[in-house]
Write a protein that holds these residues in place. Structure first.
Motif, short mmCIF file in Angstrom:
data_model
loop_
_atom_site.label_atom_id
_atom_site.label_comp_id
_atom_site.label_asym_id
_atom_site.label_seq_id
_atom_site.Cartn_x
_atom_site.Cartn_y
_atom_site.Cartn_z
N GLY A 1 16.16 18.95 153.04
CA GLY A 1 15.31 18.85 154.22
C GLY A 1 15.07 20.18 154.89
N GLY A 2 16.11 21.01 154.95
CA GLY A 2 15.96 22.32 155.56
C GLY A 2 14.94 23.18 154.83
N TRP A 3 14.93 23.10 153.50
CA TRP A 3 13.98 23.88 152.71
C TRP A 3 12.55 23.35 152.90
CZ3 TRP A 3 14.61 27.95 149.05
CH2 TRP A 3 15.92 28.45 148.99
N ILE A 4 12.41 22.03 152.94
CA ILE A 4 11.07 21.47 153.14
C ILE A 4 10.56 21.80 154.55
CG2 ILE A 4 9.76 19.32 153.32
CD1 ILE A 4 11.55 18.16 151.13
N GLU B 1 6.24 27.36 157.74
CA GLU B 1 5.49 28.55 157.33
C GLU B 1 4.00 28.28 157.29
OE1 GLU B 1 7.08 29.55 153.56
OE2 GLU B 1 8.94 30.43 154.34
N ARG B 2 3.63 27.02 157.05
CA ARG B 2 2.22 26.65 156.96
C ARG B 2 1.66 26.19 158.30
NH1 ARG B 2 2.09 23.59 151.00
NH2 ARG B 2 3.48 25.08 149.98
N GLY B 3 2.45 26.30 159.35
CA GLY B 3 1.99 25.94 160.67
C GLY B 3 2.01 24.45 160.98
N VAL B 4 2.66 23.66 160.11
CA VAL B 4 2.75 22.22 160.33
C VAL B 4 3.86 21.92 161.34
CG1 VAL B 4 3.19 19.98 159.24
CG2 VAL B 4 1.92 21.76 158.00
N ARG B 5 3.57 21.06 162.29
CA ARG B 5 4.60 20.64 163.24
C ARG B 5 5.46 19.56 162.59
NH1 ARG B 5 0.17 21.43 166.76
NH2 ARG B 5 -0.47 19.24 166.55
N VAL B 6 6.77 19.80 162.58
CA VAL B 6 7.71 18.92 161.89
C VAL B 6 8.68 18.31 162.90
CG1 VAL B 6 9.44 18.75 160.07
CG2 VAL B 6 7.55 20.41 159.85
N THR B 7 8.79 17.00 162.87
CA THR B 7 9.77 16.29 163.71
C THR B 7 10.88 15.78 162.81
OG1 THR B 7 8.08 15.61 165.31
CG2 THR B 7 10.16 14.38 165.32
N ILE B 8 12.12 16.15 163.13
CA ILE B 8 13.27 15.74 162.33
C ILE B 8 14.22 14.92 163.20
CG2 ILE B 8 15.25 16.48 160.95
CD1 ILE B 8 13.76 19.02 160.27
N PRO B 9 14.33 13.62 162.95
CA PRO B 9 15.30 12.81 163.69
C PRO B 9 16.72 13.13 163.22
CG PRO B 9 13.64 11.46 162.56
CD PRO B 9 13.56 12.82 161.99
N ILE C 1 7.89 11.89 155.45
CA ILE C 1 8.68 12.22 154.26
C ILE C 1 10.06 11.59 154.44
CG2 ILE C 1 9.77 14.05 152.90
CD1 ILE C 1 7.53 15.92 153.76
N ASN C 2 10.49 10.82 153.45
CA ASN C 2 11.82 10.20 153.51
C ASN C 2 12.73 10.82 152.46
OD1 ASN C 2 14.02 8.47 153.99
ND2 ASN C 2 13.30 7.05 152.43
N LEU C 3 13.79 11.49 152.94
CA LEU C 3 14.74 12.15 152.05
C LEU C 3 16.12 11.50 152.08
CD1 LEU C 3 14.03 15.88 153.02
CD2 LEU C 3 13.04 14.60 151.11
N VAL C 4 16.29 10.45 152.85
CA VAL C 4 17.62 9.90 153.11
C VAL C 4 18.27 9.43 151.82
CG1 VAL C 4 18.92 8.09 154.27
CG2 VAL C 4 17.09 9.29 155.47
N GLY C 5 19.50 9.88 151.62
CA GLY C 5 20.27 9.45 150.46
C GLY C 5 21.73 9.77 150.66
N ILE C 6 22.60 8.94 150.13
CA ILE C 6 24.04 9.20 150.16
C ILE C 6 24.57 9.07 148.74
CG2 ILE C 6 24.33 8.40 152.54
CD1 ILE C 6 25.43 5.76 151.43
N LEU C 7 25.63 9.82 148.43
CA LEU C 7 26.19 9.80 147.09
C LEU C 7 27.40 8.89 146.97
CD1 LEU C 7 26.01 13.57 146.08
CD2 LEU C 7 24.64 11.69 145.18
N GLY D 1 19.40 17.63 156.20
CA GLY D 1 20.25 17.92 155.04
C GLY D 1 19.80 19.14 154.27
N PHE D 2 20.43 19.34 153.12
CA PHE D 2 20.20 20.50 152.27
C PHE D 2 18.73 20.65 151.87
CE2 PHE D 2 20.33 21.67 147.56
CZ PHE D 2 20.24 23.04 147.77
#
Length: 321
Positions: free
Chosen positions: A16-19, A25-33, A73-79, A13-14
């Motif tokens: 999530g893309g920024w995070i 940029e910090r070299g962290v491997r990120v997995t996004i389901p 990190i949990n960002l899940v949310g719906i409006l 999401g919006f």
């Protein structure tokens, strides 16, 4: 605390893309389901980000995704939730309550002990809206696990920035309609810049002083909804006539009609959320919190006179490049 791998749930999401960009940029491997990998081309281009097609609501899948991760990190949310009921509908329950419960269980099972959870400002079990109530219950579940997991909870006000679904939505409406009926015009918000939100989510991951803490994330200034809509009009070069419908029957009639649209800009539950001002007194700020002003960012993506090269220069300046 060393951190190499992060599972970013809700990362497509919006926010999530920024995070994801910050962590990459910090070299962290990120997995996004994600349910649909083909819809996340921008994120696929980030060098350390992996998009995995997965159903995070399946406990077995969640447990598999946790393998080898250092943090979640949990960002899940719906409006919006078409299944409106008390205290909240099935959609809100699945996204805001059941999923956090499943995430905590999967973390305990897999041995991952670092969780950063996005709640919402003014979320509470007795909140007037289904959204805030369900967010409040999810936050309560996560906080209950603080004796077993290293948890940090963030509670942002409305988040703005390029590609947001807030100011951009009003910009589109203003361009279409010279007269704009507005429900909840007196509701107050403290909009927070998405870049600031992404920074603290990334920074806190290895900061042990944030373990067990809950932080409000708000911008430096309070606005009414009417003021925000009027300012958006100025930026897009329009001067719509704003008719404040208040929070009574006409406002709920408008919200009910908009709720029927495929991507509703407003729902009756949104109006109920606005019964509580989305502002903070600053007593629960993140350490060293210095939020970016709305006026420093909104013109870079809303003003038609903002040239692309100047917009890029502003982004580089804020990123310290």
């Amino acid at each position: 605390m060393e951190l190499e791998n992060v599972l970013l749930i809700g990362g497509s999401g919006f926010v999530g893309g920024w995070i994801a960009s910050r962590l990459s940029e910090r070299g962290v491997r990120v997995t996004i389901p994600t349910r649909h990998r083909e819809n996340t081309k921008k994120l696929i281009m980030l060098p350390t980000v992996s998009m995995v097609e997965a159903n995070v609501h399946d406990p077995r899948v969640l447990a598999q995704l946790m393998q080898g991760q250092d943090a979640v990190i949990n960002l899940v949310g719906i409006l919006h939730d078409s299944d409106s009921r008390l205290p909240y509908g099935k959609g809100f329950a699945a996204a805001h309550v059941d999923l956090p419960r499943k995430i905590v269980a999967a973390m305990l099972e897999s041995g991952v002990d670092r969780l950063v959870h996005m709640s919402a400002l003014k979320a509470a079990l007795d909140a007037p809206s289904e959204y805030l109530c369900s967010k409040g219950e999810g936050e309560t579940l996560v906080r209950a696990a603080m004796d077993k997991l290293n948890v940090t909870v963030f509670r942002p006000s409305v988040i703005f920035g390029p590609d947001d679904a807030f100011l951009n939505m009003f910009a589109k409406l203003i361009k279409l309609f010279p007269i704009l009926p507005l429900g909840g015009g007196a509701a107050r918000f403290q909009p927070v810049y998405v870049g600031d939100v992404a920074r603290v989510f990334a920074d806190c991951l290895t900061d042990q002083s944030t373990f067990g803490q809950t932080y409000d994330l708000c911008g430096p200034k309070v606005y009414t909804l009417r003021e925000l809509v009027s300012y958006t009009g100025q930026l897009v070069g329009k001067s719509p006539r704003i008719i404040d419908l208040g929070t009574g029957g006409w406002a709920y009639l408008q919200a009910g009609l908009m709720w029927l649209l495929p991507n509703p800009p407003l729902s009756p539950d949104n109006l109920r959320s606005m019964e509580i001002d989305s502002i903070s007194d600053g007593s629960h700020d993140y350490p060293g919190w210095q939020p970016t002003a709305l006026e420093a960012v909104a013109p870079t993506y809303l003003s038609p006179t903002e040239l692309p090269q100047f917009r890029l220069d502003r982004y580089r300046y804020r990123a310290g490049r």
